[in-house]
Write a protein that holds these residues in place. Sequence first.
Motif, PDB file in Angstrom:
ATOM      1  N   THR A  72      96.332  55.328  39.739  1.00 30.98           N
ATOM      2  CA  THR A  72      97.665  55.494  39.176  1.00 30.98           C
ATOM      3  C   THR A  72      98.466  54.211  39.353  1.00 30.98           C
ATOM      4  OG1 THR A  72      98.337  56.433  41.311  1.00 30.98           O
ATOM      5  CG2 THR A  72      97.841  57.989  39.534  1.00 30.98           C
TER       6      THR A  72
ATOM      7  N   SER B 231     100.673  67.576  38.961  1.00 29.28           N
ATOM      8  CA  SER B 231     101.670  66.533  39.191  1.00 29.28           C
ATOM      9  C   SER B 231     101.394  65.255  38.410  1.00 29.28           C
ATOM     10  CB  SER B 231     101.756  66.205  40.679  1.00 29.28           C
ATOM     11  OG  SER B 231     100.499  65.763  41.160  1.00 29.28           O
ATOM     12  N   LEU B 232     100.196  65.141  37.810  1.00 34.34           N
ATOM     13  CA  LEU B 232      99.821  63.914  37.102  1.00 34.34           C
ATOM     14  C   LEU B 232      99.583  64.126  35.603  1.00 34.34           C
ATOM     15  CD1 LEU B 232      97.188  62.560  39.683  1.00 34.34           C
ATOM     16  CD2 LEU B 232      99.646  62.106  39.627  1.00 34.34           C
TER      17      LEU B 232
ATOM     18  N   SER C 270      92.468  64.778  42.216  1.00 32.51           N
ATOM     19  CA  SER C 270      92.026  64.296  40.904  1.00 32.51           C
ATOM     20  C   SER C 270      90.718  63.527  40.949  1.00 32.51           C
ATOM     21  CB  SER C 270      93.113  63.430  40.247  1.00 32.51           C
ATOM     22  OG  SER C 270      94.253  64.207  39.982  1.00 32.51           O
TER      23      SER C 270
ATOM     24  N   GLU D  27     103.791  63.693  44.025  1.00 33.49           N
ATOM     25  CA  GLU D  27     104.287  65.073  44.085  1.00 33.49           C
ATOM     26  C   GLU D  27     105.595  65.157  44.868  1.00 33.49           C
ATOM     27  OE1 GLU D  27     100.068  67.567  43.886  1.00 33.49           O
ATOM     28  OE2 GLU D  27     101.018  67.151  45.821  1.00 33.49           O
TER      29      GLU D  27
ATOM     30  N   THR E  56      98.564  60.840  45.017  1.00 30.81           N
ATOM     31  CA  THR E  56      98.966  62.134  44.458  1.00 30.81           C
ATOM     32  C   THR E  56     100.056  62.801  45.281  1.00 30.81           C
ATOM     33  OG1 THR E  56      96.781  62.476  43.464  1.00 30.81           O
ATOM     34  CG2 THR E  56      98.163  64.416  43.749  1.00 30.81           C
TER      35      THR E  56
ATOM     36  N   THR F 293      94.123  57.954  43.241  1.00 39.32           N
ATOM     37  CA  THR F 293      94.826  59.241  43.321  1.00 39.32           C
ATOM     38  C   THR F 293      94.640  59.897  44.689  1.00 39.32           C
ATOM     39  OG1 THR F 293      92.891  60.316  42.318  1.00 39.32           O
ATOM     40  CG2 THR F 293      94.725  59.743  40.850  1.00 39.32           C
TER      41      THR F 293
ATOM     42  N   THR G 132      95.500  67.335  36.892  1.00 38.64           N
ATOM     43  CA  THR G 132      96.252  67.686  38.092  1.00 38.64           C
ATOM     44  C   THR G 132      97.715  67.923  37.712  1.00 38.64           C
ATOM     45  OG1 THR G 132      94.785  66.266  39.373  1.00 38.64           O
ATOM     46  CG2 THR G 132      96.843  66.951  40.432  1.00 38.64           C
TER      47      THR G 132
END
Length: 329
Positions: free
Chosen positions: A128, A234-235, A292, A215, A211, A207, A232
Amino acid sequence: MKTMAQWSVVALAAFAAAGAHADASYPNKPVTIVVPFTAGGPTDRVARDLAESLRKPLGNNVTIVIDNADGAGSTIGMAKAARAKPDGYTLLLNHIGVATAPILYRKLSFDVMKDFEYLGIINDVPMTLIGKPTLAPNNYKELAAFINKEKDKVNLANAGIGSASHLCGLLLQSTLKVPMTPVPYKGAAPAIADLMGNQVDVLCDQTTNTTGQIEGKKVKAYAVTTSKRLTTPSLKDLPTLQEEGLKGFEVTIWHGLYAPKGTPADILKKVNDALKVALKDPEFIKKSEGLSAVVANDNRVTPEGHKAFVQAEIAKWTPVIKAAGTFAE
């Protein structure tokens, strides 16, 4: 009647044959997995989750110890594992650094293709692109404009040369054709801590490490590095960098398991068999999916497939790293 010399040849042959087979009681003492990164980082997390799922299928509910031998873009830990006694009690878990170290480092004490036994790929982890909480841009288009304007005034954090974040950062700068100022750390944990603390601007990380921070809204999230959006919760709303115009931009960080060269074949088979069972463990899959990460279930879980994949990855990353011109001693 055999001469003394003939008996010596027979004895040596018998000794060699015995050495090629594992102790039937393996494992009868703790197994160490060398992780060439700091505790608390994404690769360390993968190793600790895997260790729990390996204990039962490996046999005797063996104790598995994680040895964080970090430094020099994973090459310190890799060298330690390569020098270890090839008896199955020392394994190595590393990520894409296995494929990039031969390009980044010109003075390695080991050969990644010759000094390790390949046991199987564990997973593939997306990355990310994230920024500090106070960074002005609120989406990728705004971030790209910001980077194009500020250029090397933008601080791009990474977990050290050869790390996943370093590689992603190299590819990002190469694709954008904009140089940023790299800020290396000794591991992912301190890099993301400083990002959350507004000490650096941008980070491209796995991630497995980001993550939770996304979040918790402790960082700004801009995009993912996969070819398709992630599922996922939140993604799932994050665009891919390809969607945002960076054609062909795709980076996933895979992890693999290795043993020192010369480890007996039947020990290697036992570890590989245990790995295949561990990768189907619902608990390990659940933990991976929560971050993820995609658990491997293809030919790469075999020693042959794993080794062929690493060879292909070396070919893929060689021109990227050479074009960036960033090397280590």
